[in-house]
Design an enzyme around this catalytic site. Structure first.
Site, PDB file in Angstrom:
ATOM      1  N   CYS A 157       0.763  -0.988   0.056  1.00 21.90           N
ATOM      2  CA  CYS A 157       0.066  -0.013   0.154  1.00 21.90           C
ATOM      3  C   CYS A 157       0.830   1.333  -0.039  1.00 21.90           C
ATOM      4  CB  CYS A 157      -0.895   0.063   1.125  1.00 21.90           C
ATOM      5  SG  CYS A 157      -0.008  -0.318   2.733  1.00 21.90           S
ATOM      6  N   HIS A 252      -1.819   7.170   3.874  1.00 28.44           N
ATOM      7  CA  HIS A 252      -0.336   7.200   3.908  1.00 28.44           C
ATOM      8  C   HIS A 252       0.318   8.213   3.228  1.00 28.44           C
ATOM      9  CE1 HIS A 252      -0.758   3.085   5.528  1.00 28.44           C
ATOM     10  NE2 HIS A 252      -0.234   2.580   4.583  1.00 28.44           N
TER      11      HIS A 252
END
Length: 366
Positions: A157, A252
């Protein structure tokens, strides 16, 4: 259009739940099969996830009364779905064996698990970047004797924060020699219940097991090329990473410093870099895939953006949002990038992979 019946392996876990939710009302796919560990097998899905359904208020109506099957028996999926999304959480070797078992039964596997990311003939797919790696599927099938089944996997990810901006620059003729990447990763990336609250509140954890190795190496496979029966890694860029866990739920963030592999007079200006990023589109946009962002890369000019809470849902959580593009005193340029780790970085990214496979005809024979 008649929808394709699909299954979800690891359907009761955090990523599996996200697949279930994101596939609700999908224009091409319909969940008709759910499988998990033996302890959940035999239960209705709504009972198997009772008190731990975490994705929205309600379980999708089409799925809640499906009976959970034992994911360890690939034959149970025959006749119930055409392909499966893998959100398995097991030992890596066990996942590799199990995903291969489904492929051997003629059931393609679109995987979220990391087990097959370094298998030579398995595409690690970011649809905008390395869609040409799908060419290896035929070789993969020949090598294993699979007639209809195959395996495709999505990358880690955290890579989604910088891979599309990196690829856009390379495709525009600005190869990158070296990068330093520091990630600030959301707690949802650790699953549920994840990192204990006592460790995360008023704190930053400066280590995520295995994450720095993934960040430094996976980009080279994604940027590599198909050579015969395997995917060969690219030789550049060299990446040095530090991966941290921060008290953010979703999204993120990465701070990136990069150096171009070009003479000084050939390096792009900041204005040219922004032009490259904002004009970047690729095959998913050309094919108008249901979950493809219209603008894969979005550049913001506020001095304090991107921010997870404000920007993670950009383009329905499927864009890379960039800000603070500026000159670097050590390398050439630096910037801050953000991606939604549980959408683009997880289940919705896996669904986009499946949409590309369908659009390219890989499910036609099922």
């Amino acid at each position: 259009m008649e929808k394709i019946n699909v299954g979800v392996l690891g359907a009761t876990g955090m990523v599996g739940q996200r697949y279930i939710k994101h596939l609700e009302n999908h224009p091409w796919f319909k969940v008709t099969y759910v499988a998990a560990s033996p302890r959940s097998a035999g239960k209705l899905y709504k009972d198997a996830v009772a008190n731990r359904w975490l994705i929205g208020a309600d379980i999708p109506a089409d799925v809640q009364n499906l009976t959970v099957q034992d994911a360890n028996d690939a034959k149970l999926a025959l006749g119930k779905c055409k392909f499966v999304f893998s959100a398995l959480e097991m030992d890596k070797e066990a996942i590799k064996a199990l995903e291969a078992a489904y492929a051997a039964e003629g059931i393609p596997v679109v995987s979220n698990a990391s087990a097959n990311r370094w298998t030579d003939d398995v595409p690690m797919l970011v649809p905008e970047i390395n869609y040409s790696h799908l060419d290896i599927i035929k070789k993969q099938q020949e090598a294993h004797g699979w007639k209809k089944g195959f395996i495709v996997v999505k990358p880690n990810c955290s890579l989604q924060t910088y891979m599309m901006p990196l690829h856009a620059l390379i495709m525009a003729g600005y190869p990158v020699k070296r990068m330093i990447v520091t990630t600030e990763q959301a707690v949802s990336g650790a699953g549920y219940p994840g990192v204990p609250s006592y460790d995360m509140i008023d704190n930053i954890v400066p280590y995520i097991g295995g994450e720095e190795e993934k960040t430094e190496k996976e980009c080279l496979k994604i940027l590599g090329k198909v050579n015969g029966s395997k995917i060969e890694n690219a030789s550049a860029p060299v990446v040095s990473s530090t991966c941290t866990r921060v008290p953010v739920i979703d999204g993120h963030t990465a701070s990136v410093n990069l150096e171009f592999d070009l003479p000084e007079d050939k390096k792009p200006s900041l204005e040219e870099i922004e032009r490259v990023w904002t004009s970047y589109t690729s095959l998913p946009q050309e094919l108008n895939l249901p979950n493809a962002p219209e603008h894969p890369i979005v550049v913001r000019h506020e001095e304090n953006r991107p921010q997870p809470r404000r920007d993670r849902e950009t383009e329905k959580g499927m864009a890379c949002v960039i800000g603070r593009l500026r000159k670097c005193n050590v390398f050439d340029v630096k910037f801050v990038a953000l991606s939604h780790n549980t959408k683009r970085g997880a289940a919705l990214g896996g669904i986009l992979n499946a949409e590309l496979l369908k659009a390219k005809g890989f499910f036609d024979a099922l």
